[in-house]
Scaffold this active site. Structure first.
Site, short mmCIF file in Angstrom:
data_model
loop_
_atom_site.label_atom_id
_atom_site.label_comp_id
_atom_site.label_asym_id
_atom_site.label_seq_id
_atom_site.Cartn_x
_atom_site.Cartn_y
_atom_site.Cartn_z
N ASP A 291 0.83 -1.19 0.00
CA ASP A 291 0.00 0.00 0.00
C ASP A 291 0.87 1.26 0.00
O ASP A 291 1.91 1.30 0.67
CB ASP A 291 -0.90 -0.02 1.24
CG ASP A 291 -1.86 1.14 1.30
OD1 ASP A 291 -2.59 1.35 0.32
OD2 ASP A 291 -1.87 1.84 2.33
N GLU A 338 1.18 -0.51 -5.13
CA GLU A 338 0.07 0.44 -5.23
C GLU A 338 0.70 1.80 -5.52
O GLU A 338 1.15 2.49 -4.62
CB GLU A 338 -0.73 0.44 -3.93
CG GLU A 338 -2.00 1.28 -3.98
CD GLU A 338 -1.76 2.74 -3.63
OE1 GLU A 338 -1.73 3.58 -4.56
OE2 GLU A 338 -1.59 3.05 -2.44
N ASP A 391 -11.22 2.05 -2.26
CA ASP A 391 -11.31 3.49 -2.02
C ASP A 391 -12.16 4.21 -3.06
O ASP A 391 -12.47 5.40 -2.87
CB ASP A 391 -9.92 4.12 -1.99
CG ASP A 391 -9.20 3.88 -0.67
OD1 ASP A 391 -9.87 3.70 0.35
OD2 ASP A 391 -7.95 3.89 -0.67
#
Length: 489
Positions: A291, A338, A391
């Site tokens: 992430d 990511e 998200d």
């Protein structure tokens, strides 16, 4: 070294957090419904199941705010399996109820486990405790200290506990030995059930993708126990915290509040905390999404007292050294980067240096720029493409929220009309040159904004979405398999 996620055939997968599985509890568990979902994935020709972080969550339920970077979330434990093992009475209620009632069942299972004279089980439990002691002991002590001294944050505890002096730690170990063993049992049960899930996935030819939050939560066992590895003062308070500058998700940026790493201290012991963390997660997953990957090249440092993330600045991080250490420990680079947000050439270079696939988001393709990397014509093979992420709004919710100009742009780019959304967007993902195509289950089900998982920058109303099997059309799996075959996946 080639990234193992990108080797072999083109593949497709589904993004679904286990808490979104159906079932009788207040959130999904890794039990029979997870097995049923694996069967559905196989029927649909999917070869990957991606999840969010599976660590222990707090009251926000955010899987990115964890009390441990290593521990599993006991909320995911299936009580039915505990009854089948004989640790719960055959008549024990294992359906319905709250998390508090389920936690009471875990305690009852611990009592039942101790009452069973089964040497094999006890040896397995002891071996687990010894193998996982690096993180399990601090986590258990953290849980116990929180129950005794309050959950206002470890920095509010008595100084001897806050700094875990040898005397205070020794006393807590002695006084709370039964509680420590029960917490260790809870984690052992989680990992045993997770290992069973992994076996079922392998039997069906499905691999699991996990999620590695880049930062630890301030109020976590990790920061409390390994304080020297984080930029916090003697009282446990950070002078600067993590965040991101203004971007697609927020015009003010995001001030996350996580403590920043002391990278020099991390480097001094060969990034041991990171290495152990990745090793533990790779026992649960085949691949890991890192992430906020760009924070490994440079991170956004926000003064703790700042009103918003706009007041931050970029600081360099030792990403290449870290990834080299992690790759050596993992025997390769089983990572997905990511790489969304403010991305520079240096971030791309770091990702490419270690042959990590980046992420493409189909919803981001329609800003009108011919050089937009998310446009179907500009997508690359060495990437993982998503119709959206946890998200984002769902594909349908996103489309319905566009103005007329943006909708027309979508129609022209995808060669579709209003009645063909979100199907046209999903087809573009199936047909993308990207080697891996991923779909949030909400998008495959054509659900609207009511099924959104998270709204970045908000603190309530997130992470609670669940699906039910009556939302899954009978022919959907066959249709997915057909589209996958047509796309060479």
């Amino acid at each position: 070294m080639a990234n193992s996620l990108l080797t072999g055939q083109r593949r497709a997968g589904v993004l679904l957090h286990p808490t979104s599985l159906p079932g009788p509890w207040e959130a999904g568990v890794i039990g029979s419904e997870a097995s049923r979902f694996l069967d559905w994935l196989r029927e649909g020709g999917f070869r990957l199941w991606q999840m969010l972080p599976v660590g222990p969550v707090g009251s926000s339920l955010s899987p990115y705010q964890l009390s441990s970077a290593f521990a599993g979330n006991p909320r995911l434990i299936d009580p039915d399996a505990l009854r089948d093992l004989g640790w719960l009475p055959s008549g024990a209620a294992t359906t319905g109820g709250s998390w508090e009632e389920r936690r009471a069942l875990l305690h009852e299972a611990w009592v039942g486990f101790r009452a069973r004279p089964n040497p094999g089980e006890r040896e397995a439990f002891t071996a687990y405790w010894q193998a996982e002691r690096y993180w399990l002991l601090p986590f258990a002590l953290f849980r116990i200290a929180r129950s005794r001294y309050g959950d206002g944050g470890w920095w509010t505890w008595p100084e001897a506990i806050r700094t875990h002096t040898p005397v205070a730690t020794g006393r807590l170990l002695q006084e709370a030995a039964p509680e420590i063993r029960e917490i260790a049992f809870e984690q052992w049960v989680f990992d045993c059930q997770w290992a069973a899930l992994c076996r079922q996935a392998r039997e069906r030819g499905i691999e699991l993708i996990g999620d590695l939050p880049i930062y630890a939560d301030l109020d976590s066992a990790d920061v409390w126990w390994h304080r020297r590895l984080f930029r916090v003062d003697a009282q446990g308070q950070p002078s600067a915290v993590a965040g991101v500058p203004p971007d697609y998700f927020s015009t003010e940026g995001q001030k996350w509040g996580n403590p920043l790493y002391d990278w020099e201290a991390m480097r001094a012991d060969g990034f041991k905390w990171w290495v152990e963390r990745v090793r533990s997660q790779l026992r649960r997953f085949d691949y890991l999404r890192i992430d906020h990957f760009r924070g490994l090249q440079a991170y956004w440092e926000v003064p703790a007292a700042a009103a918003s993330a706009r007041e931050g600045r970029w600081q360099l991080a030792p990403g290449a050294e870290l990834l080299r250490a992690l790759g050596d420990a993992a025997g390769g680079q089983p990572f997905l980067a990511e790489d969304l947000g403010t991305i520079t050439a240096d971030v791309h270079a770091l990702r490419q240096q270690f042959s990590l696939p980046g992420m493409l988001i189909a919803q981001f393709a329609f800003d009108g720029s011919a050089d937009n990397p998310y446009l179907p014509a500009n997508q690359v093979e060495s990437a993982v493409i998503y119709s959206g992420t946890h998200d984002n709004d769902t594909a349908l919710g996103w489309y319905l929220g566009l103005d007329e100009t943006a909708r027309d742009r979508v129609h022209r780019t995808l060669g579709c009309g209003p009645g063909d959304m979100p199907g046209a967007l999903l087809r573009s993902v199936w047909q993308s040159p990207a080697r891996i195509a991923m779909f949030p289950l909400q998008d495959l089900l054509s659900l609207g904004s009511e099924a959104r998982m998270n709204r970045p920058g908000t603190v309530s109303g997130n992470w609670g979405w669940r699906f039910s099997w009556d939302q899954v059309p009978a022919g959907l799996a066959a249709a997915c398999r057909r589209q996958g075959a047509e796309a060479g996946r």
